[in-house]
Design a protein around this motif. Structure first.
Motif, PDB file in Angstrom:
ATOM      1  N   GLY A  67       0.778  -1.235   0.000  1.00  0.00           N
ATOM      2  CA  GLY A  67       0.000   0.000   0.000  1.00  0.00           C
ATOM      3  C   GLY A  67       0.805   1.276   0.000  1.00  0.00           C
ATOM      4  O   GLY A  67       0.269   2.351   0.295  1.00  0.00           O
ATOM      5  N   TYR A  86      -6.472  -0.511   4.879  1.00  0.00           N
ATOM      6  CA  TYR A  86      -6.930  -1.306   3.741  1.00  0.00           C
ATOM      7  C   TYR A  86      -7.783  -2.491   4.183  1.00  0.00           C
ATOM      8  O   TYR A  86      -8.694  -2.909   3.473  1.00  0.00           O
ATOM      9  CB  TYR A  86      -5.713  -1.796   2.961  1.00  0.00           C
ATOM     10  N   LEU A 149      -3.523  -2.158  -7.248  1.00  0.00           N
ATOM     11  CA  LEU A 149      -2.625  -1.943  -6.112  1.00  0.00           C
ATOM     12  C   LEU A 149      -1.580  -3.044  -6.041  1.00  0.00           C
ATOM     13  O   LEU A 149      -0.404  -2.782  -5.749  1.00  0.00           O
ATOM     14  CB  LEU A 149      -3.430  -1.900  -4.813  1.00  0.00           C
TER      15      LEU A 149
END
Length: 353
Positions: A67, A86, A149
């Motif tokens: 992240g 997250y 991501l």
């Protein structure tokens, strides 16, 4: 024992591990008996011999999210962003392509509300709010946010591990993750678990040890230093946790039968102790853990723990000091420094019983 300086110790910078051992289980293991303070120098694979068949081993199955994102603002200035939550679905908006998360942003100046940051492959972030050093950010992705991501994000290594942002992080994606990582959501690894291999876990099971998971998504608090002179004034950041009905049943049965509960890592310790009632029963469920364990704390669940070596003046050092005694722990750390153990996330391990 409540003064911050009581948890300081000298650590030569050369002992801060920048890379993991060549093999996961190739690290050293300092074995500490807290009753008499005796120490033994072992290898991590010796852990199998230190566990009893009747033990229950509790691991944290959180998975580190890549992240950390590098992008540019509309003005062209560089911006680095770290997603903090997250693993908490409450911060996701309906569709898969648009998410709202709390983040840290590093840029030349504070990002105002409405600021847009552009990343690779069409990912765009827009700042919505800023409070207490943390930004609320809305992400828009052309397709699956999770997949994107996974491709462009980087592993959020601790600041004492130095990496060039331009270099590939394939090695860290493999090694800064436990072999049993499952539940996506952490911004830092539960590092005591990094030493385990499938082979060692199988040997532990074959011995008769029960292995059971909890989840605690290691959060922003792991990077926040204690800034108060009296540690009792420190407040922990909340971290999302989950304990299944089966794990609670297994732990409670072990306690009823007088068997040891051995926690892998301080995150597992905090999760179990937070969910324990005064009568020593572990409750299943999920929520946010903000438990700060320091000397004077009475443990309700844990009988032994496996942990790495922690930063000076850190809440993690205070936790292990609560378990083994501050003087005993600092003496063990001094021995580890003399024997040139490797410290912190990619470093060696301890078994405290």
């Amino acid at each position: 024992m409540y003064a911050l300086h009581d948890y300081d110790y000298h650590l030569p910078e050369r002992l801060i591990a920048q890379n993991p051992a060549a093999q996961r289980d190739g690290s050293r293991l300092l074995h500490l008996c807290r009753n008499d303070g005796t120490l033994a120098h072992r290898q991590f694979h010796d852990l199998v011999d230190l566990l009893a068949p009747s033990d229950i081993l509790v691991v944290n199955d959180t998975r580190v999210v890549p992240g950390r994102l590098h992008g540019r603002k509309e003005t062209g200035g560089k911006a680095e962003l770290l997603i903090l939550d997250y693993g908490e679905p409450a911060f996701a908006e309906g569709d898969d392509e648009r998410r709202v998360y709390h983040c840290l942003i590093k840029a030349s100046k504070q990002a105002a509300a409405g600021t847009r940051i552009y990343f690779a492959e069409g990912l765009v972030a827009e700042v919505q709010d800023f409070a207490d050093g943390i930004y609320t950010v809305a992400f828009s992705a052309p397709g699956s946010f999770d997949d994107l991501l996974g491709r462009i994000g980087r592993m959020p290594l601790p600041p004492y591990i130095k990496r060039d942002a331009a270099d590939p992080d394939d090695a860290d994606r493999r090694r800064y993750q436990t072999v049993y990582a499952k539940a996506q959501g952490a911004i830092a690894a539960p590092t005591a678990g990094l030493h385990f291999t499938d082979t060692i876990l199988n040997r532990i099971r074959e011995k008769g040890v029960t292995i059971t998971p909890v989840t605690l998504h290691v959060g922003y608090g792991t990077f926040v230093p204690v800034r108060v002179g009296d540690i009792r004034d420190h407040r922990m950041h909340e971290e999302w946790f989950s304990i299944s009905t089966e794990t609670a049943r297994q732990v409670n049965q072990a306690k009823d039968e007088g068997r040891r509960v051995v926690a892998v890592g301080t995150t597992s310790v905090r999760t179990l102790e937070y969910a324990a009632r005064e009568n020593g029963r572990l409750l299943p469920g999920s929520g946010r853990c903000d438990l700060f364990i320091y000397p004077g704390y009475t443990f309700r669940i844990i009988d032994a723990m496996i942990t790495n070596f922690h930063l000076p003046k850190s809440t993690l050092l205070m936790l292990v000091s609560a378990f083994a005694g501050r003087k005993t722990m600092l003496q063990a750390y001094a021995e580890a420094v003399r024997e040139k153990y490797r410290f912190f996330s990619y470093g060696d391990a301890m078994m405290i019983e």
